[in-house]
Write a protein that holds these residues in place. Structure first.
Motif: not given
Length: 206
Positions: A31-42
């Motif tokens: 479960k990626p935790e990021t304020e920006t670029g969530l889709l990229q992290e997924i």
């Protein structure tokens, strides 16, 4: 000698274990935790999602075939119960081995994780076959007037799974990515109408 019993409780328990095992696979998803670029992290975590999809589909295939197997088995005994429990034990390991493989994809221990993953699948499918083989060699456990020719054909059909998983295990020693090919063949094969499904239609034409 152990008394023979109906298979109802065995089937209910197996259904519950298989359903829980499939559900637990989702708990291993990152479960990626990021304020920006969530889709990229997924997207970066694609191995984990691919492993989840593969393992979920395999557990569903195991459930379908387990259900079909007990169309022909009307009673159980202590030995059949033990074999079925051992089969379910390796089913529940899918959550662990899937997470292990997804975590190590692209890392130095990738091959070791893949060997554990494929090895677990080999054991699971072998124990499934052992459960079937034991039942089919104990006349008291089979449905009355069971078609022996059909039983032999189904036995040949079921053995395809451990053979292909063993092939994946061996290929994994050379290439982890290519080891998925036998597994894909297995999914395609079991997605097609097969002998057991035709038999069900013959028994239940409506």
């Amino acid at each position: 000698m152990y008394n023979h019993r109906p298979t109802d409780r065995l089937e209910y328990f197996s259904d519950a274990v298989l359903a829980i095992a499939a559900t637990l696979l989702a708990t291993e998803l990152p479960k990626p935790e990021t304020e920006t670029g969530l889709l990229q992290e997924i997207v970066k975590q694609w191995p984990a999602y691919a492993a989840f999809a593969a393992s979920f589909l395999f557990i569903c295939i195991a459930w379908v075939n387990h259900h079909n197997m007990f169309i022909y088995i009307r009673q159980t005994d202590q030995y059949l119960l033990i074999l079925n429990i051992l089969f379910l034990m390796f089913v529940t390991l899918q959550s662990f081995t899937t997470g292990l493989l997804a975590h190590h994809v692209g890392k130095p221990e990738e091959r070791t994780a893949a060997l554990i993953y494929h090895g677990t699948l080999v054991m699971m499918t072998l124990l499934y076959n052992c459960t079937w083989w034991y039942a089919t060699r104990t006349d008291e456990l089979l449905e009355e007037h069971a078609d022996r020719k059909l039983i032999r054909s189904l036995s040949k059909e079921y053995v395809i799974a451990p053979v292909l998983h063993l092939a994946a295990l061996i290929i994994c020693l050379w290439s982890v990515p290519f080891s998925i090919i036998p597994v894909l063949f297995l999914y395609i094969y079991f997605a097609l109408p097969r002998l057991s499904e035709k038999r069900v239609k013959q028994k239940n034409p409506t």
